[in-house]
Motif scaffolding. Structure first.
Motif, PDB file in Angstrom:
ATOM      1  N   GLN A 163      73.122 -24.942  22.052  1.00  0.00           N
ATOM      2  CA  GLN A 163      73.678 -26.297  22.053  1.00  0.00           C
ATOM      3  C   GLN A 163      73.027 -27.159  20.970  1.00  0.00           C
ATOM      4  OE1 GLN A 163      72.961 -28.642  25.658  1.00  0.00           O
ATOM      5  NE2 GLN A 163      75.010 -29.513  25.486  1.00  0.00           N
ATOM      6  N   ALA A 164      71.711 -27.056  20.833  1.00  0.00           N
ATOM      7  CA  ALA A 164      70.994 -27.833  19.817  1.00  0.00           C
ATOM      8  C   ALA A 164      71.433 -27.424  18.413  1.00  0.00           C
ATOM      9  CB  ALA A 164      69.488 -27.644  19.981  1.00  0.00           C
ATOM     10  N   ALA A 165      71.600 -26.128  18.197  1.00  0.00           N
ATOM     11  CA  ALA A 165      72.017 -25.640  16.873  1.00  0.00           C
ATOM     12  C   ALA A 165      73.430 -26.093  16.546  1.00  0.00           C
ATOM     13  CB  ALA A 165      71.921 -24.119  16.830  1.00  0.00           C
ATOM     14  N   GLN A 166      74.312 -26.035  17.526  1.00  0.00           N
ATOM     15  CA  GLN A 166      75.688 -26.452  17.284  1.00  0.00           C
ATOM     16  C   GLN A 166      75.771 -27.946  17.004  1.00  0.00           C
ATOM     17  OE1 GLN A 166      77.837 -24.874  20.660  1.00  0.00           O
ATOM     18  NE2 GLN A 166      77.839 -22.799  19.826  1.00  0.00           N
ATOM     19  N   PHE A 167      74.892 -28.713  17.628  1.00  0.00           N
ATOM     20  CA  PHE A 167      74.830 -30.146  17.340  1.00  0.00           C
ATOM     21  C   PHE A 167      74.455 -30.374  15.879  1.00  0.00           C
ATOM     22  CE2 PHE A 167      72.241 -33.983  16.826  1.00  0.00           C
ATOM     23  CZ  PHE A 167      73.126 -34.959  17.267  1.00  0.00           C
ATOM     24  N   GLU A 168      73.452 -29.639  15.406  1.00  0.00           N
ATOM     25  CA  GLU A 168      73.026 -29.780  14.017  1.00  0.00           C
ATOM     26  C   GLU A 168      74.113 -29.328  13.051  1.00  0.00           C
ATOM     27  OE1 GLU A 168      70.641 -31.442  13.136  1.00  0.00           O
ATOM     28  OE2 GLU A 168      69.010 -31.320  14.567  1.00  0.00           O
ATOM     29  N   MET A 169      74.836 -28.284  13.405  1.00  0.00           N
ATOM     30  CA  MET A 169      75.910 -27.807  12.542  1.00  0.00           C
ATOM     31  C   MET A 169      77.013 -28.857  12.417  1.00  0.00           C
ATOM     32  SD  MET A 169      76.187 -23.731  13.515  1.00  0.00           S
ATOM     33  CE  MET A 169      77.278 -23.333  12.131  1.00  0.00           C
ATOM     34  N   GLN A 170      77.340 -29.492  13.531  1.00  0.00           N
ATOM     35  CA  GLN A 170      78.352 -30.553  13.490  1.00  0.00           C
ATOM     36  C   GLN A 170      77.845 -31.752  12.695  1.00  0.00           C
ATOM     37  OE1 GLN A 170      79.348 -31.366  17.560  1.00  0.00           O
ATOM     38  NE2 GLN A 170      80.348 -29.386  17.880  1.00  0.00           N
ATOM     39  N   ARG A 171      76.598 -32.095  12.913  1.00  0.00           N
ATOM     40  CA  ARG A 171      76.003 -33.254  12.245  1.00  0.00           C
ATOM     41  C   ARG A 171      76.017 -33.118  10.731  1.00  0.00           C
ATOM     42  NH1 ARG A 171      69.552 -34.503  12.671  1.00  0.00           N
ATOM     43  NH2 ARG A 171      69.434 -36.142  11.088  1.00  0.00           N
ATOM     44  N   PHE A 172      75.737 -31.908  10.249  1.00  0.00           N
ATOM     45  CA  PHE A 172      75.653 -31.695   8.800  1.00  0.00           C
ATOM     46  C   PHE A 172      76.905 -31.051   8.217  1.00  0.00           C
ATOM     47  CE2 PHE A 172      71.176 -32.100   9.965  1.00  0.00           C
ATOM     48  CZ  PHE A 172      70.700 -32.915   8.944  1.00  0.00           C
ATOM     49  N   GLY A 173      77.915 -30.823   9.053  1.00  0.00           N
ATOM     50  CA  GLY A 173      79.140 -30.211   8.560  1.00  0.00           C
ATOM     51  C   GLY A 173      78.962 -28.772   8.140  1.00  0.00           C
ATOM     52  N   ILE A 174      78.100 -28.048   8.855  1.00  0.00           N
ATOM     53  CA  ILE A 174      77.812 -26.642   8.538  1.00  0.00           C
ATOM     54  C   ILE A 174      78.833 -25.755   9.242  1.00  0.00           C
ATOM     55  CG2 ILE A 174      76.123 -24.785   8.727  1.00  0.00           C
ATOM     56  CD1 ILE A 174      73.953 -27.020   8.846  1.00  0.00           C
ATOM     57  N   ALA A 179      71.765 -21.289   7.011  1.00  0.00           N
ATOM     58  CA  ALA A 179      71.672 -22.666   6.525  1.00  0.00           C
ATOM     59  C   ALA A 179      70.225 -23.121   6.701  1.00  0.00           C
ATOM     60  CB  ALA A 179      72.619 -23.577   7.286  1.00  0.00           C
ATOM     61  N   VAL A 180      69.810 -24.009   5.827  1.00  0.00           N
ATOM     62  CA  VAL A 180      68.420 -24.469   5.838  1.00  0.00           C
ATOM     63  C   VAL A 180      68.376 -25.992   5.891  1.00  0.00           C
ATOM     64  CG1 VAL A 180      66.256 -24.562   4.551  1.00  0.00           C
ATOM     65  CG2 VAL A 180      67.608 -22.464   4.542  1.00  0.00           C
ATOM     66  N   LEU A 181      67.626 -26.508   6.855  1.00  0.00           N
ATOM     67  CA  LEU A 181      67.383 -27.943   6.964  1.00  0.00           C
ATOM     68  C   LEU A 181      65.908 -28.191   6.658  1.00  0.00           C
ATOM     69  CD1 LEU A 181      69.292 -28.708  10.300  1.00  0.00           C
ATOM     70  CD2 LEU A 181      70.126 -29.004   7.963  1.00  0.00           C
ATOM     71  N   GLY A 193      72.932 -23.234   0.847  1.00  0.00           N
ATOM     72  CA  GLY A 193      72.576 -21.917   1.355  1.00  0.00           C
ATOM     73  C   GLY A 193      72.346 -20.891   0.268  1.00  0.00           C
ATOM     74  N   ASN A 194      72.993 -21.083  -0.908  1.00  0.00           N
ATOM     75  CA  ASN A 194      72.841 -20.069  -1.967  1.00  0.00           C
ATOM     76  C   ASN A 194      71.431 -20.028  -2.541  1.00  0.00           C
ATOM     77  OD1 ASN A 194      72.834 -22.426  -3.449  1.00  0.00           O
ATOM     78  ND2 ASN A 194      74.642 -21.912  -4.688  1.00  0.00           N
ATOM     79  N   LEU A 195      70.615 -21.033  -2.236  1.00  0.00           N
ATOM     80  CA  LEU A 195      69.228 -21.012  -2.695  1.00  0.00           C
ATOM     81  C   LEU A 195      68.440 -19.861  -2.062  1.00  0.00           C
ATOM     82  CD1 LEU A 195      68.359 -24.823  -2.667  1.00  0.00           C
ATOM     83  CD2 LEU A 195      68.565 -23.357  -4.673  1.00  0.00           C
ATOM     84  N   LEU A 196      68.925 -19.367  -0.937  1.00  0.00           N
ATOM     85  CA  LEU A 196      68.250 -18.258  -0.258  1.00  0.00           C
ATOM     86  C   LEU A 196      68.482 -16.920  -0.951  1.00  0.00           C
ATOM     87  CD1 LEU A 196      69.047 -19.245   3.442  1.00  0.00           C
ATOM     88  CD2 LEU A 196      66.808 -19.353   2.318  1.00  0.00           C
ATOM     89  N   ASP A 201      61.141 -19.480  -6.967  1.00  0.00           N
ATOM     90  CA  ASP A 201      60.572 -20.706  -7.523  1.00  0.00           C
ATOM     91  C   ASP A 201      61.585 -21.849  -7.539  1.00  0.00           C
ATOM     92  OD1 ASP A 201      62.040 -19.334  -9.472  1.00  0.00           O
ATOM     93  OD2 ASP A 201      60.894 -20.200 -11.115  1.00  0.00           O
ATOM     94  N   LEU A 202      62.874 -21.513  -7.710  1.00  0.00           N
ATOM     95  CA  LEU A 202      63.914 -22.547  -7.666  1.00  0.00           C
ATOM     96  C   LEU A 202      64.068 -23.091  -6.248  1.00  0.00           C
ATOM     97  CD1 LEU A 202      66.707 -21.075  -9.965  1.00  0.00           C
ATOM     98  CD2 LEU A 202      65.046 -22.852 -10.490  1.00  0.00           C
ATOM     99  N   LEU A 203      63.974 -22.208  -5.269  1.00  0.00           N
ATOM    100  CA  LEU A 203      64.041 -22.643  -3.872  1.00  0.00           C
ATOM    101  C   LEU A 203      62.886 -23.589  -3.565  1.00  0.00           C
ATOM    102  CD1 LEU A 203      65.040 -22.571  -0.953  1.00  0.00           C
ATOM    103  CD2 LEU A 203      63.762 -20.440  -0.642  1.00  0.00           C
TER     104      LEU A 203
END
Length: 210
Positions: A163-174, A179-181, A193-196, A201-203
Motif C-alpha cells: 500500500q505504501a509503495a503504491q501510494f508513492e507510485m501514484q504520487r510521483f506518477g510511476i 524506480a528510485v526516490l 530509472g535509466n540511470l540504473l 559516476d553519472l548516477l
C-alpha cells in the motif's frame, strides 16, 4: 543520503539493476531502503502462456545486453517454458519482507539470491514453498519458516508495504519499476530509472544534485 528503491522481484529490469544497486548499498553515506510494489502480485499476477514467455525472453535478452546480467537457457526452458505456471511475485515479495523482519542487514542479499534462483538456476520463486526453500538454502531459516507459515504479522506487513509503495507510485506518477526516490518524506525526488543502467559516476552525480 536516503535512497528508496521501488522494485518487484519478478521484474527483469530490476534484476538488471542489481549490480549498480549493490554498489550503491556499499557507499558509506547512503541509506538504501527497499520498497516492494506488488506490481506482479494480486491483480498483476497471470498464468504463463507462449506469447508472454516469448515476450519475456525477448525483453530479458535486451536486459542482458545492456547490463551483463545472465539469463540462462535453463531458465528459458524450465521457467518460461512451463506454460500454465503462475507469474506471481507475491511469494518472492513475502520472502524479502520476511528477511527484513528477521535479518534486516541481509535484505538486499536475499533479493539477489531470489532473483538469481529464477534467472540463472531456474528455480520456482512464484510459490511459497519455492521461496522458502531458497531462503533456507541461503542461510535464512527464520525467514524461510515465516514465509512457509504465512504468519499473520508477516501478511499484515506485506499489505502495508504494498500500500505504501503504491501510494508513492501514484504520487510521483510511476507506472513501472525499477524506480528510485531520493530524500525523505515530502522532500523525496524521483530520479530517471535509466540511470540504473548507465555509468555509476553519472548516477552518483545525479543523486548528489537531487
Amino acid at each position: 543520503m536516503r535512497i528508496t528503491y521501488l522494485f518487484d522481484p519478478l521484474c527483469g529490469w530490476c534484476y538488471g539493476a542489481a549490480p549498480i544497486l549493490e554498489k550503491l548499498a556499499q557507499l558509506d553515506d547512503v541509506t538504501l531502503a527497499l520498497m516492494p510494489t506488488g506490481l506482479f502480485a494480486g491483480e498483476g499476477a497471470r498464468a504463463m502462456d507462449a506469447q508472454f514467455a516469448a515476450y519475456a525472453w525477448q525483453n530479458d535478452q535486451r536486459i542482458a545486453r545492456l547490463t551483463g546480467q545472465p539469463f540462462s537457457q535453463r531458465y528459458r526452458s524450465e521457467v518460461l517454458g512451463k506454460l500454465g505456471g503462475m507469474f506471481d511475485s507475491a511469494p518472492a515479495t513475502l520472502g524479502v519482507i520476511a528477511v527484513r523482519a528477521t535479518e534486516p542487514a541481509r535484505e538486499l542479499e536475499a533479493l539477489k539470491a531470489i532473483q538469481r534462483a529464477r534467472y540463472v538456476d531456474a528455480q520456482d520463486i512464484a510459490s511459497l514453498a519455492g521461496v522458502s526453500n531458497i531462503l533456507r538454502s541461503t542461510g535464512l531459516p527464520a525467514a524461510a519458516e515465516r514465509v512457509r507459515a504465512q504468519d499473520s504479522e508477516l501478511m499484515q506487513t506485506y499489505r502495508r508495504e504494498i500500500q505504501a509503495a503504491q501510494f508513492e507510485m501514484q504520487r510521483f506518477g510511476i507506472s513501472g519499476v525499477p524506480a528510485v526516490l531520493v530524500g525523505d518524506g515530502a522532500e523525496r525526488h524521483l530520479l530517471p530509472g535509466n540511470l540504473l543502467f548507465g555509468r555509476f559516476d553519472l548516477l552518483i552525480s545525479q543523486l548528489k544534485a537531487a
